[in-house]
Design an enzyme around this catalytic site. Structure first.
Site, PDB file in Angstrom:
ATOM      1  N   HIS A  41      -4.298  -5.389  -0.316  1.00 44.11           N
ATOM      2  CA  HIS A  41      -3.953  -5.051   1.479  1.00 44.11           C
ATOM      3  C   HIS A  41      -4.058  -6.732   1.220  1.00 44.11           C
ATOM      4  O   HIS A  41      -5.413  -6.950   1.498  1.00 44.11           O
ATOM      5  CB  HIS A  41      -4.618  -4.675   2.073  1.00 44.11           C
ATOM      6  CG  HIS A  41      -3.880  -2.424   2.585  1.00 44.11           C
ATOM      7  ND1 HIS A  41      -3.622  -2.061   3.414  1.00 44.11           N
ATOM      8  CD2 HIS A  41      -5.036  -2.412   2.302  1.00 44.11           C
ATOM      9  CE1 HIS A  41      -3.163  -1.484   3.851  1.00 44.11           C
ATOM     10  NE2 HIS A  41      -3.927  -0.764   3.084  1.00 44.11           N
ATOM     11  N   CYS A  43       0.783  -1.669   0.104  1.00 38.93           N
ATOM     12  CA  CYS A  43       0.104   0.257  -0.529  1.00 38.93           C
ATOM     13  C   CYS A  43       0.904   1.310   0.387  1.00 38.93           C
ATOM     14  O   CYS A  43       1.575   1.240  -1.082  1.00 38.93           O
ATOM     15  CB  CYS A  43      -0.780   0.019   1.098  1.00 38.93           C
ATOM     16  SG  CYS A  43      -2.470   1.054   0.931  1.00 38.93           S
ATOM     17  N   GLU A  98      -3.100  -8.945   3.486  1.00 34.25           N
ATOM     18  CA  GLU A  98      -4.127  -9.061   5.060  1.00 34.25           C
ATOM     19  C   GLU A  98      -4.937  -9.093   5.138  1.00 34.25           C
ATOM     20  O   GLU A  98      -6.083  -9.418   5.471  1.00 34.25           O
ATOM     21  CB  GLU A  98      -3.178  -9.102   6.713  1.00 34.25           C
ATOM     22  CG  GLU A  98      -3.824  -7.107   6.300  1.00 34.25           C
ATOM     23  CD  GLU A  98      -3.170  -5.890   5.207  1.00 34.25           C
ATOM     24  OE1 GLU A  98      -2.997  -4.716   5.549  1.00 34.25           O
ATOM     25  OE2 GLU A  98      -2.158  -6.691   4.642  1.00 34.25           O
TER      26      GLU A  98
END
Length: 201
Positions: free
Chosen positions: A181, A79, A183
């Site tokens: 992202h 990011c 995650e």
């Protein structure tokens, strides 16, 4: 061991938790010694480019990260961390980045809602180990207002459409950047993190 650079920009605990689920050892650190000893580096981040770079400077990590990236050590920017790999950003006035990739980071044009928040598909341009097992059109989760608007096309691994073409995955040798992202991107994001872990020799 992966060193996750803990400079106060982003929810890095969820990233570390994702790596733990994959049995990939990691530590949150700003220690020069630990970063040098690590097998790989992840530079995460959300927030403002200039403030993040200022924090890296304050911690004395800018030259160290450049040096470690030059050693063929797997290095992943996520990011804001991806954007910081570039030469400059327009965010908050022109600010220099790490300069590991040629190019400039600019605001997403206001022909679409900014910031870009949500799921978008990956259009894969190159088959690289980081995307092993990832199919064309796989959806990942983005949260950002700026993007790598100028850069070498040969470094582009995958992009997505959001008003303009947004570079989503870039690579130059051992240095990778992903704008989304992992995650927060379910099984696709976990697979990408797993692939990164497998790059460690």
């Amino acid at each position: 061991m992966i060193a996750i650079i803990d400079y106060g920009a982003g929810n890095i605990k969820s990233l570390q938790s994702a790596l733990s689920r994959l049995d990939i050892p990691s530590l949150l650190t700003t220690s020069k010694n630990e970063i040098e000893k690590a097998d790989a580096i992840i530079l995460p981040g959300v927030g403002a480019f200039a403030e993040a770079m200022k924090q890296l400077e304050k911690l004395g990590l800018v030259s160290l990260l450049k040096s470690e990236a030059s050693k063929n050590k797997p290095f992943l920017g996520i990011c804001l961390g991806m954007q910081m790999l570039y030469e400059t950003s327009d965010e908050g006035g022109e600010c220099p980045g790490l300069g590991l990739f040629k190019g400039k980071v600019r605001l997403i044009p206001d022909i679409v809602k900014v910031p870009h928040m949500g799921w978008n598909d990956l259009q894969i341009k190159q088959n690289v180990p980081l995307l092993n097992g990832i199919r064309e059109g796989s959806h990942v989760y983005f949260v950002h207002a700026y993007f790598a608007a100028e850069g070498d096309t040969e470094n582009l691994v995958a992009d997505t459409a959001y008003g303009v073409r947004i570079p989503a995955v870039v690579q130059q040798g051992n240095v990778f950047g992903i704008q989304f992202h992992p995650e927060k991107s379910g099984s696709i994001g976990l697979q990408i993190l797993k692939n990164f872990g497998e790059l460690i020799s």
